[in-house]
Motif scaffolding. Structure first.
Motif, PDB file in Angstrom:
ATOM      1  N   GLU A 248     -52.059   9.699   6.061  1.00 33.98           N
ATOM      2  CA  GLU A 248     -51.849   8.558   5.184  1.00 33.98           C
ATOM      3  C   GLU A 248     -51.011   7.471   5.843  1.00 33.98           C
ATOM      4  O   GLU A 248     -51.267   6.273   5.655  1.00 33.98           O
ATOM      5  N   ASP A 249     -50.029   7.847   6.661  1.00 28.53           N
ATOM      6  CA  ASP A 249     -49.133   6.852   7.244  1.00 28.53           C
ATOM      7  C   ASP A 249     -49.704   6.166   8.482  1.00 28.53           C
ATOM      8  O   ASP A 249     -49.175   5.137   8.915  1.00 28.53           O
ATOM      9  N   LYS A 250     -50.798   6.686   9.057  1.00 37.83           N
ATOM     10  CA  LYS A 250     -51.322   6.107  10.297  1.00 37.83           C
ATOM     11  C   LYS A 250     -52.773   5.627  10.190  1.00 37.83           C
ATOM     12  O   LYS A 250     -53.280   5.003  11.121  1.00 37.83           O
ATOM     13  N   ARG A 251     -53.446   5.911   9.078  1.00 34.93           N
ATOM     14  CA  ARG A 251     -54.883   5.661   9.046  1.00 34.93           C
ATOM     15  C   ARG A 251     -55.237   4.170   9.006  1.00 34.93           C
ATOM     16  O   ARG A 251     -56.393   3.802   9.220  1.00 34.93           O
ATOM     17  N   ARG A 252     -54.266   3.298   8.721  1.00 31.81           N
ATOM     18  CA  ARG A 252     -54.527   1.853   8.715  1.00 31.81           C
ATOM     19  C   ARG A 252     -54.211   1.196  10.049  1.00 31.81           C
ATOM     20  O   ARG A 252     -54.312  -0.025  10.180  1.00 31.81           O
ATOM     21  N   GLU A 253     -53.803   1.979  11.037  1.00 33.64           N
ATOM     22  CA  GLU A 253     -53.472   1.419  12.346  1.00 33.64           C
ATOM     23  C   GLU A 253     -54.742   1.182  13.167  1.00 33.64           C
ATOM     24  O   GLU A 253     -55.604   2.060  13.244  1.00 33.64           O
ATOM     25  N   PRO A 254     -54.870   0.010  13.818  1.00 36.07           N
ATOM     26  CA  PRO A 254     -56.036  -0.231  14.694  1.00 36.07           C
ATOM     27  C   PRO A 254     -55.953   0.651  15.940  1.00 36.07           C
ATOM     28  O   PRO A 254     -54.866   0.895  16.475  1.00 36.07           O
ATOM     29  N   THR A 255     -57.085   1.127  16.404  1.00 34.96           N
ATOM     30  CA  THR A 255     -57.133   2.055  17.535  1.00 34.96           C
ATOM     31  C   THR A 255     -58.159   1.583  18.563  1.00 34.96           C
ATOM     32  O   THR A 255     -58.770   0.532  18.421  1.00 34.96           O
ATOM     33  N   THR A 256     -58.336   2.372  19.592  1.00 32.95           N
ATOM     34  CA  THR A 256     -59.278   2.161  20.713  1.00 32.95           C
ATOM     35  C   THR A 256     -59.105   0.763  21.304  1.00 32.95           C
ATOM     36  O   THR A 256     -58.027   0.408  21.739  1.00 32.95           O
ATOM     37  N   TYR A 257     -60.174  -0.060  21.274  1.00 32.93           N
ATOM     38  CA  TYR A 257     -60.139  -1.371  21.942  1.00 32.93           C
ATOM     39  C   TYR A 257     -59.545  -2.474  21.069  1.00 32.93           C
ATOM     40  O   TYR A 257     -59.455  -3.612  21.496  1.00 32.93           O
ATOM     41  N   TYR A 258     -59.171  -2.128  19.860  1.00 29.73           N
ATOM     42  CA  TYR A 258     -58.827  -3.157  18.875  1.00 29.73           C
ATOM     43  C   TYR A 258     -57.338  -3.237  18.582  1.00 29.73           C
ATOM     44  O   TYR A 258     -56.934  -3.799  17.556  1.00 29.73           O
ATOM     45  N   GLY A 259     -56.508  -2.692  19.454  1.00 32.49           N
ATOM     46  CA  GLY A 259     -55.071  -2.748  19.242  1.00 32.49           C
ATOM     47  C   GLY A 259     -54.520  -4.157  19.360  1.00 32.49           C
ATOM     48  O   GLY A 259     -55.198  -5.083  19.831  1.00 32.49           O
ATOM     49  N   ASP A 260     -53.244  -4.315  18.968  1.00 28.43           N
ATOM     50  CA  ASP A 260     -52.628  -5.647  18.993  1.00 28.43           C
ATOM     51  C   ASP A 260     -52.312  -6.121  20.403  1.00 28.43           C
ATOM     52  O   ASP A 260     -51.822  -7.238  20.598  1.00 28.43           O
ATOM     53  N   ASN A 261     -52.592  -5.279  21.420  1.00 28.42           N
ATOM     54  CA  ASN A 261     -52.435  -5.708  22.816  1.00 28.42           C
ATOM     55  C   ASN A 261     -53.750  -6.122  23.446  1.00 28.42           C
ATOM     56  O   ASN A 261     -53.791  -6.573  24.593  1.00 28.42           O
ATOM     57  N   GLY A 262     -54.871  -5.955  22.732  1.00 24.21           N
ATOM     58  CA  GLY A 262     -56.200  -6.294  23.237  1.00 24.21           C
ATOM     59  C   GLY A 262     -56.667  -7.643  22.732  1.00 24.21           C
ATOM     60  O   GLY A 262     -56.072  -8.253  21.821  1.00 24.21           O
ATOM     61  N   GLY A 263     -57.752  -8.118  23.295  1.00 29.61           N
ATOM     62  CA  GLY A 263     -58.231  -9.454  22.985  1.00 29.61           C
ATOM     63  C   GLY A 263     -58.577  -9.668  21.534  1.00 29.61           C
ATOM     64  O   GLY A 263     -58.280 -10.734  20.960  1.00 29.61           O
ATOM     65  N   ALA A 264     -59.219  -8.676  20.889  1.00 31.05           N
ATOM     66  CA  ALA A 264     -59.627  -8.841  19.494  1.00 31.05           C
ATOM     67  C   ALA A 264     -58.415  -8.960  18.582  1.00 31.05           C
ATOM     68  O   ALA A 264     -58.330  -9.874  17.731  1.00 31.05           O
ATOM     69  N   GLY A 265     -57.455  -8.051  18.743  1.00 30.11           N
ATOM     70  CA  GLY A 265     -56.259  -8.099  17.911  1.00 30.11           C
ATOM     71  C   GLY A 265     -55.440  -9.350  18.151  1.00 30.11           C
ATOM     72  O   GLY A 265     -54.935  -9.977  17.196  1.00 30.11           O
ATOM     73  N   LEU A 266     -55.300  -9.753  19.417  1.00 27.53           N
ATOM     74  CA  LEU A 266     -54.535 -10.950  19.740  1.00 27.53           C
ATOM     75  C   LEU A 266     -55.177 -12.206  19.158  1.00 27.53           C
ATOM     76  O   LEU A 266     -54.486 -13.126  18.710  1.00 27.53           O
ATOM     77  N   ALA A 267     -56.505 -12.255  19.178  1.00 27.20           N
ATOM     78  CA  ALA A 267     -57.200 -13.420  18.618  1.00 27.20           C
ATOM     79  C   ALA A 267     -56.919 -13.558  17.130  1.00 27.20           C
ATOM     80  O   ALA A 267     -56.707 -14.676  16.622  1.00 27.20           O
ATOM     81  N   VAL A 268     -56.918 -12.447  16.412  1.00 32.66           N
ATOM     82  CA  VAL A 268     -56.637 -12.485  14.978  1.00 32.66           C
ATOM     83  C   VAL A 268     -55.186 -12.896  14.727  1.00 32.66           C
ATOM     84  O   VAL A 268     -54.893 -13.762  13.889  1.00 32.66           O
ATOM     85  N   LEU A 269     -54.257 -12.270  15.444  1.00 34.54           N
ATOM     86  CA  LEU A 269     -52.831 -12.551  15.229  1.00 34.54           C
ATOM     87  C   LEU A 269     -52.467 -13.979  15.630  1.00 34.54           C
ATOM     88  O   LEU A 269     -51.639 -14.628  14.982  1.00 34.54           O
ATOM     89  N   ALA A 270     -53.073 -14.507  16.697  1.00 33.41           N
ATOM     90  CA  ALA A 270     -52.731 -15.849  17.187  1.00 33.41           C
ATOM     91  C   ALA A 270     -53.251 -16.948  16.270  1.00 33.41           C
ATOM     92  O   ALA A 270     -52.723 -18.074  16.283  1.00 33.41           O
ATOM     93  N   THR A 271     -54.285 -16.682  15.498  1.00 39.60           N
ATOM     94  CA  THR A 271     -54.857 -17.704  14.607  1.00 39.60           C
ATOM     95  C   THR A 271     -54.417 -17.508  13.158  1.00 39.60           C
ATOM     96  O   THR A 271     -54.892 -18.210  12.266  1.00 39.60           O
ATOM     97  N   ARG A 272     -53.538 -16.565  12.929  1.00 38.38           N
ATOM     98  CA  ARG A 272     -53.059 -16.283  11.574  1.00 38.38           C
ATOM     99  C   ARG A 272     -51.910 -17.227  11.224  1.00 38.38           C
ATOM    100  O   ARG A 272     -50.995 -17.433  12.019  1.00 38.38           O
ATOM    101  N   GLN A 273     -51.953 -17.779  10.035  1.00 36.97           N
ATOM    102  CA  GLN A 273     -50.891 -18.654   9.545  1.00 36.97           C
ATOM    103  C   GLN A 273     -50.315 -18.074   8.263  1.00 36.97           C
ATOM    104  O   GLN A 273     -51.062 -17.656   7.369  1.00 36.97           O
ATOM    105  N   ALA A 274     -48.985 -18.049   8.197  1.00 41.01           N
ATOM    106  CA  ALA A 274     -48.304 -17.465   7.039  1.00 41.01           C
ATOM    107  C   ALA A 274     -48.719 -18.185   5.765  1.00 41.01           C
ATOM    108  O   ALA A 274     -48.710 -19.419   5.685  1.00 41.01           O
ATOM    109  N   GLY A 275     -49.093 -17.389   4.771  1.00 38.22           N
ATOM    110  CA  GLY A 275     -49.437 -17.944   3.471  1.00 38.22           C
ATOM    111  C   GLY A 275     -50.822 -18.543   3.387  1.00 38.22           C
ATOM    112  O   GLY A 275     -51.228 -19.014   2.321  1.00 38.22           O
ATOM    113  N   GLN A 276     -51.569 -18.538   4.486  1.00 38.75           N
ATOM    114  CA  GLN A 276     -52.906 -19.116   4.504  1.00 38.75           C
ATOM    115  C   GLN A 276     -53.950 -18.011   4.703  1.00 38.75           C
ATOM    116  O   GLN A 276     -53.781 -17.135   5.545  1.00 38.75           O
ATOM    117  N   PRO A 277     -55.014 -17.998   3.900  1.00 34.89           N
ATOM    118  CA  PRO A 277     -56.076 -16.996   4.112  1.00 34.89           C
ATOM    119  C   PRO A 277     -56.772 -17.223   5.452  1.00 34.89           C
ATOM    120  O   PRO A 277     -56.843 -18.352   5.951  1.00 34.89           O
TER     121      PRO A 277
END
Length: 704
Positions: free
Chosen positions: A483-512
């Motif tokens: 339950e405590d880990k099942r929402r964590e991204p794994t394999t190629y999609y971690g926050d150190n990879g291109g996909a995760g970084l692209a999402v985090l870099a384009t995210r704006q607080a309070g904006q969908p």
């Protein structure tokens, strides 16, 4: 003197006639097999670049080949030469209206159709009649040649036909694909087909002047001409033709699913298949049982071990050599025995008809029956075992019959029978181990299902803490089950990879945030979703969607709104209004297998149309064998965008895999933002290649 001149003129005319037959048969075979990769490459973009497209194409080719051989047999048996000639000239003229071969944009699939039926229907429209006539040319012209040249054995023309097929296949990846666009190749093929129609039309016209019936009465007095071919012999012809066809398609599917669905890996197995026909029917005694049967048994054991233990994880060249050499050995066995049992030329069209029937049955089994009967690629080991048992049985019965008819039972005959018995024992032992291994292999997976796009499996770790999604032998995602880990991204999609970084870099607080993902996998990218965000996944394989929802919880756990667009991602994006994605992730690749149509210049135009200004397009380029960076960089430069490379190191403690991505944006400041600054670097190219477009692409220019 006049008699000598007349005789010389007759010999000259015979030489011209033989040359005309040889050139027509050679050209027909060349065009017959060159058009296969051409049509396959045209169809790939509409069906997700799946390796199964080629299996379905092979099925179409085998079925039309059977129809062509049936046409040759029927016309030769029931029509007089004049009727044959008129009918064939009419069909040749009609086939010219199909040219040039091309795909009409109005035929694009919507995503809900059955892929196999859709591909067969499209191929029938594109190339049906020309391919039918090319298929019938070999047996039909050999029968005409035997009729005109009484006493001549035409089987070497069969070897010539296969030689033409071999050159047709090899010329496509080595000459045509690297140097010409698809429209240019289609135009060149169509021009050559017109030349074939003229040559074949001349030979058909000659039949109009012949008064003899279509049955080859010239052979009536020859030994074997009037002998009835028993049904058991015909069934044996079918079986010996079906086994190598099944192995050809199964091995091609096995290789292309884990390497790349490109013409080279279609062409290589088919080249070896044809080469065995050439060697076995050329008449040079290339086939020797005492060599090929032991080699096949050794390969059978190694192949069985590889399929169950997946030693092909070590790279591409080992499985490529292993399966290609095994296919050639198996084809030499079956086609060698087939050549030993070829009938008198009077039964030539019946012989070729049974060979075509075996090919069509084998192709239907792999493309239509196997995905519905088996939940994994079982047709490969099962057919390999059946091939060994079939050949051993055939040779042993022949030896037993020879011993019965022989007045002497010498030592050589006893040794020969003992050798066959030993071979049969080895095949039996391998069968037992293979059966045990298949059962044990299936137990590794909690669930295994299969459809047109291949085998999908889920496997749990020994302690049940992690679940993986596997396509063939390629990992497509994993999830921690606690339950405590099942929402964590794994394999190629971690926050150190291109996909995760692209999402985090384009995210704006309070904006969908709006995120598009090409390739669903286990649904891992949904773990980044927040309340109010919108995630749109593009997936062509319905089994992937089913497993992502039933076996993994990324999609159900995310507070974001999630939608899935079914069908090929590029076709779906082309039909949709601009989605204005903040981030678009392109990761529809199956291991080292790349859908080429997702990397062309036109594909990137589609992606950029759906991007919001300042958004990031993340393209996954991890690959053991291909350098994809130049392909992507060409498109980036053409559209004057900015690009940066992300090389993510593995973090096994967090379940993250190493990966390489290229991030693309229309704003350099976005790629140099604080969120990305420590993770990106300039894209440095090690080679210069021609740009990839929908009309041109070549895998060989980017091989590592």
């Amino acid at each position: 003197m006049q008699r000598i001149e007349t005789r010389g003129l007759v010999l000259e005319r015979k030489a011209v006639l033989i040359l005309l037959y040889a050139c027509t048969i050679f050209l027909s075979a060349f065009l017959l097999f060159q058009v296969q990769p051409i049509v396959g490459k045209m169809l790939l973009p509409w069906f997700g670049g799946s390796a199964a497209v080629w299996s379905t194409c092979l099925l179409f080719f085998q079925v039309v080949l059977l129809l062509g051989y049936l046409y040759a047999h029927w016309t030769q048996r029931f029509l007089a030469p004049k009727q044959q000639g008129l009918l064939h000239i009419l069909l040749l003229a009609s086939s010219l209206f199909v040219l040039p071969i091309t795909l009409n944009a109005a035929w694009k699939p919507s995503g809900s159709e059955d892929p196999s039926l859709m591909i067969v229907g499209l191929m029938a429209l594109m190339i049906g009649l020309p391919y039918f006539l090319l298929s019938s040319t070999g047996p039909l012209l050999q029968a005409w040649f035997a009729r005109e040249k009484s006493g001549t054995v035409p089987y070497r023309l069969f070897a010539l036909s296969n030689f033409g097929s071999l050159l047709g296949l090899l010329s496509y990846p080595l000459v045509f694909e690297p140097n010409l666009s698809i429209p240019d190749i289609s135009g060149a093929w169509s021009a050559a087909y017109v030349a074939f129609v003229l040559l074949c039309g001349v030979l058909a016209w000659r039949g109009l002047r012949m008064q003899r019936p279509a049955e080859v009465q010239a052979h009536a007095g020859e030994p074997g001409a009037q002998e009835h071919v028993p049904p058991k012999m015909m069934a044996l012809w079918v079986a010996l033709a079906a086994c190598p066809t099944i192995l050809l398609m199964a091995i091609t599917s096995h290789l292309t699913q884990n390497v790349a669905p490109v013409p080279f890996l279609w062409v290589l197995p088919l080249v070896l298949y044809l080469l065995s026909f050439i060697l076995c029917f050329e008449g040079g005694n290339w086939y020797k049982r005492t060599w090929y049967l032991p080699l096949f048994i050794v390969w059978l054991g190694v192949m069985t071990y590889d399929l169950l233990e997946t030693i092909d994880d070590s790279g591409v060249w080992l499985p490529l050599v292993l399966y290609s050499s095994g296919l050639f050995i198996a084809c030499m066995l079956c086609h060698g025995e087939l050549a030993k049992k070829k009938p008198h030329p009077a039964h030539l069209t019946s012989f070729y008809l049974m060979i075509a029937l075996g090919g069509a049955l084998g192709g239907s089994f792999v493309a239509l029956a196997a995905p519905r009967i088996f939940n994994s690629n079982l047709e490969l080991p099962l057919t390999a075992i059946m091939t060994g048992l079939l050949v051993v049985t055939v040779i042993k019965r022949e030896a037993d019959k020879a011993a019965e008819n022989s007045t002497e039972d010498g030592g050589s005959n006893r040794w020969h029978r003992a050798w066959l018995t030993l071979c049969a024992c080895f095949v039996a032992v391998i069968t037992v181990f293979a059966t045990h291994g298949i059962v044990k292999h299936a137990e590794r997976y909690a669930l295994m299902v299969r459809n047109f796009y291949g085998t999908m499996s889920t496997a749990d770790s020994w302690d049940g803490s992690e679940r993986k999604l596997v396509h063939g032998s390629i990992l497509h995602g994993s999830q921690y089950m606690s339950e405590d880990k099942r929402r964590e991204p794994t394999t190629y999609y971690g926050d150190n990879g291109g996909a995760g970084l692209a999402v985090l870099a384009t995210r704006q607080a309070g904006q969908p945030q709006r995120v598009g993902v090409v390739g669903l996998g286990a649904g891992t990218m949904a773990s980044y979703g927040r309340a109010g965000d919108y995630y749109r996944f593009y997936e062509i394989n319905p089994l992937v969607v089913e497993l992502a929802r039933s076996q993994f919880s990324f999609l159900s756990d995310t507070p974001a709104k999630v939608e899935t667009a079914m069908g090929d991602a590029r076709l779906s994006l082309e039909r949709e209004n601009p989605q204005r994605f903040d981030a678009l992730v392109v990761d529809a690749f199956s291991g080292d297998s790349i859908p080429v149509h997702l990397l062309t210049r036109e594909a990137f135009a589609v992606y950029f149309r759906h991007m919001k200004p300042g958004g990031i397009l993340a393209v996954h380029i991890s690959n053991r064998n291909l350098d994809l960076a130049p392909v992507v960089k060409h498109a980036v430069d053409y559209y004057r965008k900015e690009a940066r490379l992300v090389d993510a190191d593995p973090d096994y403690g967090r379940g993250l895999s190493g990966s390489s991505w290229i991030l693309i944006s229309d704003d350099a400041a976005v790629l140099e933002s604080e969120a990305l600054y420590d993770h990106v670097e300039e894209v440095e190219l090690e080679r210069n290649i021609p740009p990839w477009t929908d009309d041109y692409s070549s895998i060989y220019t980017i091989l590592k």
